[in-house]
Design a protein around this motif. Structure first.
Motif, PDB file in Angstrom:
ATOM      1  N   HIS A 127      -9.214  -4.538 -13.809  1.00  0.00           N
ATOM      2  CA  HIS A 127      -9.642  -5.683 -13.013  1.00  0.00           C
ATOM      3  C   HIS A 127     -10.747  -6.505 -13.697  1.00  0.00           C
ATOM      4  O   HIS A 127     -11.154  -7.544 -13.160  1.00  0.00           O
ATOM      5  CB  HIS A 127     -10.144  -5.221 -11.646  1.00  0.00           C
ATOM      6  CG  HIS A 127      -9.060  -4.959 -10.644  1.00  0.00           C
ATOM      7  ND1 HIS A 127      -8.324  -5.974 -10.058  1.00  0.00           N
ATOM      8  CD2 HIS A 127      -8.577  -3.799 -10.122  1.00  0.00           C
ATOM      9  CE1 HIS A 127      -7.443  -5.454  -9.217  1.00  0.00           C
ATOM     10  NE2 HIS A 127      -7.571  -4.131  -9.232  1.00  0.00           N
ATOM     11  N   TYR A 156      -7.641  -2.902  -5.257  1.00  0.00           N
ATOM     12  CA  TYR A 156      -7.743  -4.344  -5.136  1.00  0.00           C
ATOM     13  C   TYR A 156      -9.208  -4.791  -5.156  1.00  0.00           C
ATOM     14  O   TYR A 156     -10.090  -4.079  -4.645  1.00  0.00           O
ATOM     15  CB  TYR A 156      -7.143  -4.828  -3.808  1.00  0.00           C
ATOM     16  CG  TYR A 156      -5.741  -4.382  -3.528  1.00  0.00           C
ATOM     17  CD1 TYR A 156      -4.647  -5.088  -4.021  1.00  0.00           C
ATOM     18  CD2 TYR A 156      -5.488  -3.259  -2.735  1.00  0.00           C
ATOM     19  CE1 TYR A 156      -3.341  -4.697  -3.732  1.00  0.00           C
ATOM     20  CE2 TYR A 156      -4.185  -2.852  -2.450  1.00  0.00           C
ATOM     21  CZ  TYR A 156      -3.130  -3.570  -2.954  1.00  0.00           C
ATOM     22  OH  TYR A 156      -1.846  -3.169  -2.668  1.00  0.00           O
ATOM     23  N   HIS A 160      -9.852 -10.443  -2.773  1.00  0.00           N
ATOM     24  CA  HIS A 160      -8.422 -10.755  -2.721  1.00  0.00           C
ATOM     25  C   HIS A 160      -7.770 -10.295  -1.424  1.00  0.00           C
ATOM     26  O   HIS A 160      -6.755 -10.878  -1.005  1.00  0.00           O
ATOM     27  CB  HIS A 160      -7.691 -10.105  -3.903  1.00  0.00           C
ATOM     28  CG  HIS A 160      -8.033 -10.700  -5.232  1.00  0.00           C
ATOM     29  ND1 HIS A 160      -7.755 -10.062  -6.426  1.00  0.00           N
ATOM     30  CD2 HIS A 160      -8.630 -11.871  -5.557  1.00  0.00           C
ATOM     31  CE1 HIS A 160      -8.173 -10.824  -7.424  1.00  0.00           C
ATOM     32  NE2 HIS A 160      -8.709 -11.925  -6.926  1.00  0.00           N
ATOM     33  N   LEU A 183      -0.104 -10.378  -0.362  1.00  0.00           N
ATOM     34  CA  LEU A 183      -0.783 -11.106  -1.440  1.00  0.00           C
ATOM     35  C   LEU A 183      -0.257 -12.535  -1.547  1.00  0.00           C
ATOM     36  O   LEU A 183      -1.027 -13.483  -1.759  1.00  0.00           O
ATOM     37  CB  LEU A 183      -0.600 -10.368  -2.762  1.00  0.00           C
ATOM     38  CG  LEU A 183      -1.374  -9.050  -2.905  1.00  0.00           C
ATOM     39  CD1 LEU A 183      -0.902  -8.278  -4.141  1.00  0.00           C
ATOM     40  CD2 LEU A 183      -2.877  -9.310  -2.992  1.00  0.00           C
ATOM     41  N   TYR A 188      -1.858 -15.361  -3.578  1.00  0.00           N
ATOM     42  CA  TYR A 188      -1.754 -14.663  -4.864  1.00  0.00           C
ATOM     43  C   TYR A 188      -0.307 -14.216  -5.072  1.00  0.00           C
ATOM     44  O   TYR A 188       0.056 -13.078  -4.786  1.00  0.00           O
ATOM     45  CB  TYR A 188      -2.697 -13.459  -4.909  1.00  0.00           C
ATOM     46  CG  TYR A 188      -4.142 -13.815  -4.688  1.00  0.00           C
ATOM     47  CD1 TYR A 188      -4.901 -14.399  -5.700  1.00  0.00           C
ATOM     48  CD2 TYR A 188      -4.751 -13.572  -3.458  1.00  0.00           C
ATOM     49  CE1 TYR A 188      -6.236 -14.729  -5.497  1.00  0.00           C
ATOM     50  CE2 TYR A 188      -6.083 -13.907  -3.245  1.00  0.00           C
ATOM     51  CZ  TYR A 188      -6.814 -14.479  -4.265  1.00  0.00           C
ATOM     52  OH  TYR A 188      -8.132 -14.817  -4.055  1.00  0.00           O
ATOM     53  N   THR A 227      -0.872 -12.521 -11.362  1.00  0.00           N
ATOM     54  CA  THR A 227      -0.345 -13.837 -10.999  1.00  0.00           C
ATOM     55  C   THR A 227       0.057 -14.565 -12.278  1.00  0.00           C
ATOM     56  O   THR A 227      -0.197 -14.093 -13.388  1.00  0.00           O
ATOM     57  CB  THR A 227      -1.401 -14.665 -10.249  1.00  0.00           C
ATOM     58  OG1 THR A 227      -2.483 -14.944 -11.149  1.00  0.00           O
ATOM     59  CG2 THR A 227      -1.923 -13.921  -9.032  1.00  0.00           C
ATOM     60  N   THR A 231      -4.405 -13.506 -13.354  1.00  0.00           N
ATOM     61  CA  THR A 231      -5.326 -12.790 -12.469  1.00  0.00           C
ATOM     62  C   THR A 231      -4.710 -11.462 -12.052  1.00  0.00           C
ATOM     63  O   THR A 231      -3.586 -11.427 -11.534  1.00  0.00           O
ATOM     64  CB  THR A 231      -5.634 -13.621 -11.211  1.00  0.00           C
ATOM     65  OG1 THR A 231      -6.241 -14.851 -11.594  1.00  0.00           O
ATOM     66  CG2 THR A 231      -6.570 -12.869 -10.274  1.00  0.00           C
ATOM     67  N   VAL A 233      -4.159  -8.730  -9.583  1.00  0.00           N
ATOM     68  CA  VAL A 233      -4.312  -8.625  -8.131  1.00  0.00           C
ATOM     69  C   VAL A 233      -4.073  -7.210  -7.620  1.00  0.00           C
ATOM     70  O   VAL A 233      -4.360  -6.907  -6.462  1.00  0.00           O
ATOM     71  CB  VAL A 233      -3.380  -9.606  -7.397  1.00  0.00           C
ATOM     72  CG1 VAL A 233      -3.855 -11.035  -7.603  1.00  0.00           C
ATOM     73  CG2 VAL A 233      -1.937  -9.447  -7.839  1.00  0.00           C
TER      74      VAL A 233
END
Length: 264
Positions: A127, A156, A160, A183, A188, A227, A231, A233
């Motif tokens: 992350h 997560y 988010h 999401l 997302y 994504t 990103t 997620v």
């Protein structure tokens, strides 16, 4: 010459594979085989332990020695994440596997616990967070009937998923379409992912949680979901009983030379 217990184990294994003993059927009690002249109590016990180590049977107090289901679940690759399944329908990934295998399912065969935890090193790295930063951990245990098949914990970033169904501890998938639909609704949309698989010996806790027979390895899965902008997620860690899955991948074979020619 093979020891007596090995001869008996091979004899019983052949009967299991031939279908004389069907999945879910209990093998004769030890004393019955002793009475039939198959060997001493210790011989029959050793044969049963060998069958358990080879994944043909399970043994438990009160249930005896029972023949295991020998047809593993298909664990689909790319197609289990098809957006049509969860965006337009309600076929989350573990259900997609059951459908592909021709097996029934109940949504509540997935349980879960939700907690805020300090990010372990692998989670923090995925992350892009400092080690120890708070993340949501959504831990699930998935069963087929009463038999656990695997555990899966998704991590997560709080920003988010805060306030979404992904932090709701209600058992089962996170509403219609599951986590990826949640999401999507939060802005997302998943675009690509990477999965890393490796086999290892289970921990004592995993043996208990997944009800593993003696000697069975597990397959650990690391899944990074992103994504289109890159990103991350979701970062998920799954632990699968090795004999309960057949991993299936179907994809177009790439030809990177064609791409290189087009750039010249």
């Amino acid at each position: 010459m093979a020891p007596k217990w090995r001869e008996l184990a091979d004899k019983l294994a052949e009967r299991i594979k031939r279908g004389d003993y069907e999945p879910g059927q209990q093998l004769p009690q030890i004393r019955e085989l002793v009475a039939e002249g198959e060997g001493s109590k210790s011989t029959v016990h050793a044969a049963y332990k060998a069958l358990e180590a080879e994944g043909l049977v399970t043994s438990s107090r009160g249930h005896g020695t029972v023949v295991r289901e020998q047809v593993p679940l298909k664990r689909l690759g790319i197609t289990r994440y098809d957006k049509v399944k969860w965006r337009d329908g309600d076929e989350v990934a573990f259900i997609a596997d059951r459908v592909a295998t021709g097996r029934g399912y109940r949504r509540n065969e997935q349980t879960q616990t939700i907690s805020l935890v300090a990010a372990p090193p692998a989670v923090a790295a995925a992350h892009g967070l400092p080690e120890g930063a708070e993340v949501y951990a959504r831990a699930r245990l998935v069963k087929e009937g009463d038999q656990p098949t695997h555990s899966l914990t998704s991590y997560y970033r709080p920003e988010h998923v805060q306030g979404t169904r992904l932090v709701d501890p209600t058992p089962g998938p996170a509403g219609r379409g599951g986590g990826y639909r949640v999401l999507l609704d939060a802005g997302y949309e998943i675009d690509h992912m990477k999965e890393v698989l490796f086999a290892r010996a289970p921990t004592a806790d995993e043996v208990r949680l997944l009800q593993l027979p003696t000697g069975e390895p597990v397959v650990e899965l690391h899944r990074t979901t992103c994504t289109s902008s890159g990103t991350v997620v979701e970062f998920a860690i799954g632990v699968h009983a090795a004999s309960r899955f057949a991993w299936e991948y179907d994809f177009k074979v790439p030809d990177s030379a064609k791409g290189a020619e087009g750039q010249q």
